[in-house]
Motif scaffolding. Sequence first.
Motif, PDB file in Angstrom:
ATOM      1  N   ALA A 195       0.818  -1.214   0.000  1.00 30.05           N
ATOM      2  CA  ALA A 195       0.000   0.000   0.000  1.00 30.05           C
ATOM      3  C   ALA A 195       0.854   1.267   0.000  1.00 30.05           C
ATOM      4  O   ALA A 195       0.600   2.208  -0.762  1.00 30.05           O
ATOM      5  N   LEU A 196       1.893   1.306   0.846  1.00 26.25           N
ATOM      6  CA  LEU A 196       2.717   2.508   0.926  1.00 26.25           C
ATOM      7  C   LEU A 196       3.497   2.724  -0.370  1.00 26.25           C
ATOM      8  O   LEU A 196       3.601   3.866  -0.852  1.00 26.25           O
ATOM      9  N   VAL A 197       4.026   1.651  -0.950  1.00 25.26           N
ATOM     10  CA  VAL A 197       4.764   1.778  -2.215  1.00 25.26           C
ATOM     11  C   VAL A 197       3.842   2.309  -3.310  1.00 25.26           C
ATOM     12  O   VAL A 197       4.206   3.215  -4.070  1.00 25.26           O
ATOM     13  N   ASN A 198       2.635   1.757  -3.390  1.00 22.76           N
ATOM     14  CA  ASN A 198       1.694   2.186  -4.427  1.00 22.76           C
ATOM     15  C   ASN A 198       1.256   3.632  -4.228  1.00 22.76           C
ATOM     16  O   ASN A 198       1.111   4.386  -5.202  1.00 22.76           O
ATOM     17  N   ALA A 199       1.039   4.023  -2.975  1.00 16.04           N
ATOM     18  CA  ALA A 199       0.639   5.406  -2.704  1.00 16.04           C
ATOM     19  C   ALA A 199       1.756   6.370  -3.071  1.00 16.04           C
ATOM     20  O   ALA A 199       1.520   7.407  -3.718  1.00 16.04           O
ATOM     21  N   TRP A 200       2.987   6.041  -2.665  1.00 12.11           N
ATOM     22  CA  TRP A 200       4.132   6.889  -3.013  1.00 12.11           C
ATOM     23  C   TRP A 200       4.275   7.019  -4.522  1.00 12.11           C
ATOM     24  O   TRP A 200       4.433   8.132  -5.039  1.00 12.11           O
ATOM     25  N   TRP A 201       4.190   5.917  -5.250  1.00 12.91           N
ATOM     26  CA  TRP A 201       4.388   5.960  -6.691  1.00 12.91           C
ATOM     27  C   TRP A 201       3.253   6.703  -7.393  1.00 12.91           C
ATOM     28  O   TRP A 201       3.485   7.459  -8.345  1.00 12.91           O
TER      29      TRP A 201
END
Length: 277
Positions: A195-201
């Motif tokens: 979730a955090l990786v997708n939100a950052w990207w």
Amino acid sequence: MTCTRCRQFDAAPGGELCRACEAADLHPDVGPSLPQAPPLPRAGGVPQFGPGAPASWLRSPVGLGRAVAVLLGVVALTDLAAVWADVTMLDVLGRVSDGTYGSAIEADADRADRLFALTGAVQTAAFLATVAVFLVWFHRVRVNAEVFEPFGHRKKRGWAIGGWFVPVVNLWFPRRVAIDVWDASSPWAKPRSHALVNAWWTFWLIGNGVSQAGSRAYARAETADEIHSATQVVLFADAFEILSAGLAVLFVLTLTRMQDDKARSGPRPAESEPVTA
């Protein structure tokens, strides 16, 4: 004893290699171009970190991660200053559109122009410095991830840097590298959510697109109304980049902590060793 080749699993009874290393189709020989073995734990089960360690050993990402986080904070501050400059510019442009003329408005317009240009230059300098340190950090965590999981990467380590600069593929290659590194750096027993990786990207892509659109619109603007519209887009981009920088800080610090914790946890537990037929 630990496998003398991969140093990830316990050696098979009576041998020096784990069962995965004995199966050539599942674990080919480690050559110069493939991931090298991680360090054996020192006293206390903690692998050695540091620039003087052999190339096959993990290198701590903690210092670089903190440096990136600090620089991202500086970027956020320059974005905040740019928001103030954008609002000042919009105020002057609004007064001009309302028909206000004279020496006072001209002086205000000159100050707004200088402030707008100054904050833009500072933003660019902070961004470039952050990019340089971020790429070094990103490459390091990518190499470290090969130690944790030598075969879980769909892109070679060079794409950790090159993927950001190649047109078109830079829309998804860096995320793919980040996902593989994230998975390899997750705790042995419990993978972390993406979730955090997708939100950052997602925020990075949107912010980058809006920023480029604002820059192009401002460069083409000639009339006061066109400049006003372009400045509104720039204002939105600057404000959005503050949120993007915040998510980037969370991503960098979280991944850095994951790798540090995993390195200190020692080799993969014996029960996690793959079993071959």
